[in-house]
Design a protein around this motif. Sequence first.
Motif, PDB file in Angstrom:
ATOM      1  N   SER B  86       0.855  -1.193   0.000  1.00 29.38           N
ATOM      2  CA  SER B  86       0.000   0.000   0.000  1.00 29.38           C
ATOM      3  C   SER B  86       0.891   1.243   0.000  1.00 29.38           C
ATOM      4  O   SER B  86       2.077   1.139   0.321  1.00 29.38           O
ATOM      5  CB  SER B  86      -0.899  -0.004   1.240  1.00 29.38           C
ATOM      6  N   PRO B  87       0.325   2.411  -0.330  1.00 31.57           N
ATOM      7  CA  PRO B  87      -1.050   2.653  -0.775  1.00 31.57           C
ATOM      8  C   PRO B  87      -1.223   2.315  -2.251  1.00 31.57           C
ATOM      9  O   PRO B  87      -0.292   2.500  -3.042  1.00 31.57           O
ATOM     10  CB  PRO B  87      -1.216   4.162  -0.542  1.00 31.57           C
ATOM     11  N   LEU B  88      -2.416   1.843  -2.607  1.00 26.75           N
ATOM     12  CA  LEU B  88      -2.692   1.521  -4.001  1.00 26.75           C
ATOM     13  C   LEU B  88      -3.110   2.792  -4.741  1.00 26.75           C
ATOM     14  O   LEU B  88      -3.568   3.749  -4.122  1.00 26.75           O
ATOM     15  CB  LEU B  88      -3.825   0.482  -4.078  1.00 26.75           C
ATOM     16  N   SER B  89      -2.930   2.757  -6.057  1.00 25.60           N
ATOM     17  CA  SER B  89      -3.381   3.899  -6.871  1.00 25.60           C
ATOM     18  C   SER B  89      -4.879   4.064  -6.668  1.00 25.60           C
ATOM     19  O   SER B  89      -5.617   3.080  -6.566  1.00 25.60           O
ATOM     20  CB  SER B  89      -3.101   3.636  -8.347  1.00 25.60           C
ATOM     21  N   TYR B  90      -5.334   5.307  -6.606  1.00 24.68           N
ATOM     22  CA  TYR B  90      -6.737   5.559  -6.283  1.00 24.68           C
ATOM     23  C   TYR B  90      -7.208   6.826  -6.973  1.00 24.68           C
ATOM     24  O   TYR B  90      -6.518   7.842  -6.954  1.00 24.68           O
ATOM     25  CB  TYR B  90      -6.868   5.702  -4.764  1.00 24.68           C
ATOM     26  N   ASP B  91      -8.392   6.737  -7.562  1.00 29.61           N
ATOM     27  CA  ASP B  91      -8.951   7.898  -8.259  1.00 29.61           C
ATOM     28  C   ASP B  91     -10.270   8.260  -7.580  1.00 29.61           C
ATOM     29  O   ASP B  91     -11.348   7.904  -8.046  1.00 29.61           O
ATOM     30  CB  ASP B  91      -9.160   7.546  -9.740  1.00 29.61           C
ATOM     31  N   GLY B  92     -10.160   8.930  -6.454  1.00 28.10           N
ATOM     32  CA  GLY B  92     -11.355   9.262  -5.679  1.00 28.10           C
ATOM     33  C   GLY B  92     -11.929  10.610  -6.054  1.00 28.10           C
ATOM     34  O   GLY B  92     -11.598  11.180  -7.094  1.00 28.10           O
ATOM     35  N   ARG B  93     -12.821  11.094  -5.206  1.00 28.10           N
ATOM     36  CA  ARG B  93     -13.499  12.360  -5.514  1.00 28.10           C
ATOM     37  C   ARG B  93     -12.648  13.566  -5.093  1.00 28.10           C
ATOM     38  O   ARG B  93     -12.412  14.450  -5.889  1.00 28.10           O
ATOM     39  CB  ARG B  93     -14.852  12.403  -4.797  1.00 28.10           C
ATOM     40  N   ILE B  94     -12.169  13.561  -3.845  1.00 29.14           N
ATOM     41  CA  ILE B  94     -11.323  14.687  -3.410  1.00 29.14           C
ATOM     42  C   ILE B  94      -9.915  14.222  -3.022  1.00 29.14           C
ATOM     43  O   ILE B  94      -9.079  15.032  -2.661  1.00 29.14           O
ATOM     44  CB  ILE B  94     -11.962  15.490  -2.241  1.00 29.14           C
ATOM     45  N   VAL B  95      -9.694  12.907  -3.094  1.00 26.95           N
ATOM     46  CA  VAL B  95      -8.355  12.361  -2.823  1.00 26.95           C
ATOM     47  C   VAL B  95      -7.975  11.416  -3.963  1.00 26.95           C
ATOM     48  O   VAL B  95      -8.752  10.526  -4.305  1.00 26.95           O
ATOM     49  CB  VAL B  95      -8.322  11.584  -1.480  1.00 26.95           C
ATOM     50  N   LYS B  96      -6.838  11.647  -4.554  1.00 25.86           N
ATOM     51  CA  LYS B  96      -6.329  10.746  -5.599  1.00 25.86           C
ATOM     52  C   LYS B  96      -4.897  10.361  -5.234  1.00 25.86           C
ATOM     53  O   LYS B  96      -4.163  11.190  -4.679  1.00 25.86           O
ATOM     54  CB  LYS B  96      -6.331  11.437  -6.970  1.00 25.86           C
ATOM     55  N   ILE B  97      -4.534   9.124  -5.512  1.00 24.28           N
ATOM     56  CA  ILE B  97      -3.170   8.669  -5.207  1.00 24.28           C
ATOM     57  C   ILE B  97      -2.527   8.190  -6.510  1.00 24.28           C
ATOM     58  O   ILE B  97      -3.107   7.356  -7.218  1.00 24.28           O
ATOM     59  CB  ILE B  97      -3.177   7.532  -4.158  1.00 24.28           C
ATOM     60  N   HIS B  98      -1.380   8.744  -6.815  1.00 24.44           N
ATOM     61  CA  HIS B  98      -0.658   8.374  -8.036  1.00 24.44           C
ATOM     62  C   HIS B  98       0.699   7.791  -7.657  1.00 24.44           C
ATOM     63  O   HIS B  98       1.309   8.218  -6.669  1.00 24.44           O
ATOM     64  CB  HIS B  98      -0.405   9.602  -8.912  1.00 24.44           C
ATOM     65  N   TRP B  99       1.164   6.859  -8.464  1.00 32.86           N
ATOM     66  CA  TRP B  99       2.516   6.319  -8.304  1.00 32.86           C
ATOM     67  C   TRP B  99       3.349   6.740  -9.512  1.00 32.86           C
ATOM     68  O   TRP B  99       2.822   6.836 -10.627  1.00 32.86           O
ATOM     69  CB  TRP B  99       2.475   4.791  -8.232  1.00 32.86           C
ATOM     70  N   CYS B 100       4.621   6.951  -9.290  1.00 32.00           N
ATOM     71  CA  CYS B 100       5.490   7.289 -10.425  1.00 32.00           C
ATOM     72  C   CYS B 100       6.937   6.900 -10.119  1.00 32.00           C
ATOM     73  O   CYS B 100       7.309   6.678  -8.959  1.00 32.00           O
ATOM     74  CB  CYS B 100       5.410   8.772 -10.765  1.00 32.00           C
ATOM     75  N   VAL B 101       7.698   6.810 -11.188  1.00 33.11           N
ATOM     76  CA  VAL B 101       9.158   6.675 -11.069  1.00 33.11           C
ATOM     77  C   VAL B 101       9.727   8.036 -11.459  1.00 33.11           C
ATOM     78  O   VAL B 101       9.336   8.587 -12.493  1.00 33.11           O
ATOM     79  CB  VAL B 101       9.715   5.593 -12.021  1.00 33.11           C
ATOM     80  N   ARG B 102      10.580   8.578 -10.632  1.00 28.50           N
ATOM     81  CA  ARG B 102      11.118   9.919 -10.902  1.00 28.50           C
ATOM     82  C   ARG B 102      12.646   9.867 -10.938  1.00 28.50           C
ATOM     83  O   ARG B 102      13.270   9.264 -10.062  1.00 28.50           O
ATOM     84  CB  ARG B 102      10.666  10.883  -9.815  1.00 28.50           C
TER      85      ARG B 102
END
Lengths: 311, 143
Positions: B86-102
């Motif tokens: 966790s946390p898993l990618s999530y596309d919510g209404r007011i909270v979104k979680i993104h993963w990336c390689v930078r």
Amino acid sequence: MFLVGAIALAALAASQMLGEAAPLVVTGWLLWVVLLVLISFFLIGAGGIVRALLQVSASAERRSVISQRATEVDLLSGVDKPAPFPNVEPDADITNSPGVRLAYRLPAVETPFWQVLSLAIFCVVWNAIAASLTVLAVKTFLAGEPDWFLTMFLVPFVGLGVWVIYYFLRRLLFYTGIGPSNVEISDHPLYPGRSYQVFLSQSGQLRVKRLEIALVCEEEAAYRHGTDIRTDRAQVYRKAIFSKKNFDISPGLSHEEQVDLPIPENAMHSFKSTSNAVRWRLILTCRAQGWPLIERAFPIVVYPCSAENAP
Amino acid sequence: MEPLISLTICDPHRTYRPGDTLECEYQVDAVALEEVKAIESSVMWWTEGKGDEDFGVHHFERRTVSDSPDHDLRNLHRFQTVLPNSPLSYDGRIVKIHWCVRVRVFLKQGKETFFEQPFLLGHRDTGIAPEAPESPKAEQDED
């Protein structure tokens, strides 16, 4: 702090070198105390400067890793212990109370006891002050020299005191009349796609118009607005798992139900970071004749499905 | 001129499950050898939405000139990491979680530049679909 320490240390060294000619000479144990304080000022200040320089030169990711590693180090063993489910709230507070019918008794988000107790304390303190001032005012009237300023001040003061007593009694009646809600769950933590059992026990002398338990998911976002921190909430999922209308709860007895709690297969897991959260709750709503709507929330934690616990 | 950072996530679908291994490779072009001081690669998540941005770094690697045998940080470099639960990618209404390689490149004279590639942790449909909640207050009228 660094500058203060450095300048004061230099001044102290200079005064020691000048000896008797210096305007202020510190000797004996006092010298060691002053030296200790000034050296600590110097070292703390220097540490702050080094930290600030590191923060300026390091990237946000590097700073985050450094602070993350610092928090993960177990001070007793010195070994890193990363959480198995990062950013998912632990469920220790939920599983520390065993249930009577099912495995765990869920704690309510807020217990009315502390609200009523704090209200009672405020009520007693406020009215004690009001009573003392009233006695003083009456004495001035009896002495034939009425204090009109005190009397005018007392009118809203006593009025508020009476309102606080009324409000306290209303809250007390509200919480004692409705009776406690006991919610138990068969297992915890919860996983998406699985089904669990929930046991509800509602007591009180009530003519219930509607009793409902719903599974609710809420997003929470905190943000700075000027100097304030504001929090917004959005309910993104609500499904009633139990609902019953028009029945009576007799005094001394409780209404008991055991129902299924299916967690949606694509449910987002519970999540908590500094400013954002996804929370799951069981919300009990009870509408009874002669009472305002009562809503009690029982937090639960939904874990993500990992390779080990996939259904 | 900005250096060119090419960053590739080896799985073309860019969708991972917890416990999967993420493999990436990157290289830096269009910059002189002596210009590059250090390169940092991170696998991280960050939030987007109404709240202040939070982020967490799962994997972090910093390479400086002394870490490279030929003192050339521009060459193709690979790294891999096992993704967390966790946390898993999530596309919510007011909270979104993104993963990336930078990948962040540090140049001389304090300049820096970065490039990132997003990916999904969890199923594509992870996260409950936001739906209109059944309001208990709305039902009061029925009673």
